[in-house]
Design a protein around this motif. Structure first.
Motif, PDB file in Angstrom:
ATOM      1  N   LEU A 162      -5.767 -97.440  -8.334  1.00 27.76           N
ATOM      2  CA  LEU A 162      -4.692 -96.461  -8.514  1.00 27.76           C
ATOM      3  C   LEU A 162      -4.069 -96.626  -9.898  1.00 27.76           C
ATOM      4  N   ASP A 163      -3.980 -95.533 -10.636  1.00 25.50           N
ATOM      5  CA  ASP A 163      -3.363 -95.571 -11.959  1.00 25.50           C
ATOM      6  C   ASP A 163      -2.050 -94.806 -11.903  1.00 25.50           C
ATOM      7  N   GLU A 164      -0.942 -95.542 -11.870  1.00 25.80           N
ATOM      8  CA  GLU A 164       0.402 -94.973 -11.790  1.00 25.80           C
ATOM      9  C   GLU A 164       0.514 -93.980 -10.619  1.00 25.80           C
ATOM     10  N   PRO A 165       0.291 -94.428  -9.389  1.00 26.25           N
ATOM     11  CA  PRO A 165       0.265 -93.499  -8.251  1.00 26.25           C
ATOM     12  C   PRO A 165       1.617 -92.915  -7.888  1.00 26.25           C
ATOM     13  N   THR A 166       2.713 -93.477  -8.412  1.00 21.53           N
ATOM     14  CA  THR A 166       4.041 -92.985  -8.048  1.00 21.53           C
ATOM     15  C   THR A 166       4.685 -92.123  -9.137  1.00 21.53           C
ATOM     16  N   ASN A 167       3.937 -91.833 -10.204  1.00 21.98           N
ATOM     17  CA  ASN A 167       4.478 -90.976 -11.258  1.00 21.98           C
ATOM     18  C   ASN A 167       4.895 -89.616 -10.692  1.00 21.98           C
ATOM     19  N   HIS A 168       6.043 -89.129 -11.111  1.00 25.64           N
ATOM     20  CA  HIS A 168       6.533 -87.790 -10.765  1.00 25.64           C
ATOM     21  C   HIS A 168       6.911 -87.646  -9.285  1.00 25.64           C
ATOM     22  N   LEU A 169       7.037 -88.761  -8.575  1.00 22.03           N
ATOM     23  CA  LEU A 169       7.442 -88.700  -7.177  1.00 22.03           C
ATOM     24  C   LEU A 169       8.880 -89.177  -7.039  1.00 22.03           C
ATOM     25  N   ASP A 170       9.605 -88.597  -6.066  1.00 19.80           N
ATOM     26  CA  ASP A 170      10.947 -89.099  -5.822  1.00 19.80           C
ATOM     27  C   ASP A 170      10.853 -90.433  -5.090  1.00 19.80           C
ATOM     28  N   ILE A 171      11.976 -91.118  -4.950  1.00 24.09           N
ATOM     29  CA  ILE A 171      11.943 -92.497  -4.454  1.00 24.09           C
ATOM     30  C   ILE A 171      11.385 -92.587  -3.034  1.00 24.09           C
ATOM     31  N   SER A 172      11.719 -91.609  -2.183  1.00 21.81           N
ATOM     32  CA  SER A 172      11.191 -91.625  -0.822  1.00 21.81           C
ATOM     33  C   SER A 172       9.679 -91.487  -0.833  1.00 21.81           C
TER      34      SER A 172
END
Length: 256
Positions: A162-172
């Protein structure tokens, strides 16, 4: 399945992006790779999922050289979610997830009953079964990531990159996506931007700076104020999480 990265370097004209990296991920471990922008995280991971060939060194999957495997065999062992892994075409969610079955099909495009069952189970596992008929491009960022994880699970790999899988996602959504990955039971290599998420979810961290590994180990041993000042140029205050007790970080600018 174990991943061993041995003496890996990546050079391009005028620059050496990755320098002599040694990294180990044991079977079932969640291994995080952290570092400032431009430190070589994405270049390193691109070598692991074969988007980039290293100038020197090798990647081993349970002792087998990744670049010695056929594309089909490699895809049966390893699945990847690059930073830009969406589709420009408005496939349905079901069609996107079905792409994960291609390495297992004898004739491309022939979907078996088993393929359909695997895809349905993967969508249900990530809580996205109700999205199967939706167009992929109509989904929110968090929904897209869940669908892409379902595609990876449908691929039935042993390793997930996974390369930066949480980019552009809100905290939840960030917490949800990393929990799904953590619960998958796969060997995971992930480049993460958020150090607190890395501290919470990873078994082992490797810190990259200038293309080199400068520290590695359990998060509570690696994420020290001294290292964070040296590598990220910030002053860090470590506090225990009130429930898990895991280290969490508060940041200030370093005094001038």
């Amino acid at each position: 399945m174990r991943v061993d990265i041995e003496d890996l370097s990546v050079e391009v004209p005028g620059a050496r992006l990755v320098r002599d990296v040694e990294l180990r991920a044991g079977s079932g471990e969640f291994v995080g790779i952290v570092g400032p922008n431009g430190s070589g995280k994405s270049s390193l991971l691109r070598c692991v999922y074969r988007a980039l060939r290293p100038t020197h060194g090798r990647v081993l999957l349970d002792g087998d050289d990744l670049h010695g495997l056929s594309a089909r065999e490699g895809a049966r062992r390893l699945a990847a979610l690059p930073q830009e892994s969406g589709s420009e075409f408005d496939f349905t969610v079901g069609e996107v997830v079905a792409m994960g079955r291609l390495p297992h099909q004898r004739a491309a495009g022939r979907t078996s009953r088993e393929d359909t069952e695997v895809c349905t189970a993967a969508l249900e596992r990530v809580g996205a079964g109700h999205l199967a008929e939706r167009g992929f491009l109509t989904l929110s960022g968090g929904e897209k990531q869940r669908v892409l994880i379902a595609r990876a699970l449908a691929q039935r790999p042993k390793i997930l990159v996974l390369d930066e899988p949480t980019n552009h996602l809100d905290i939840s959504q960030q917490l949800e996506v990393l929990a799904l990955v953590r619960e998958s039971g796969l060997t995971v290599l992930a480049a993460l931007h958020d150090l607190n998420l890395a501290a919470t979810h990873c078994d082992v961290l490797y810190v990259l700076a200038g293309g080199r590994i400068v520290a590695s180990g359990p998060p509570d041993e690696v994420l020290t104020p001294g290292l964070l000042a040296d590598v990220f140029g910030v002053r860090a205050h470590r506090v225990p999480h009130p429930e898990s007790g895991l280290p969490q970080l508060l940041f200030d600018r370093l005094p001038r």
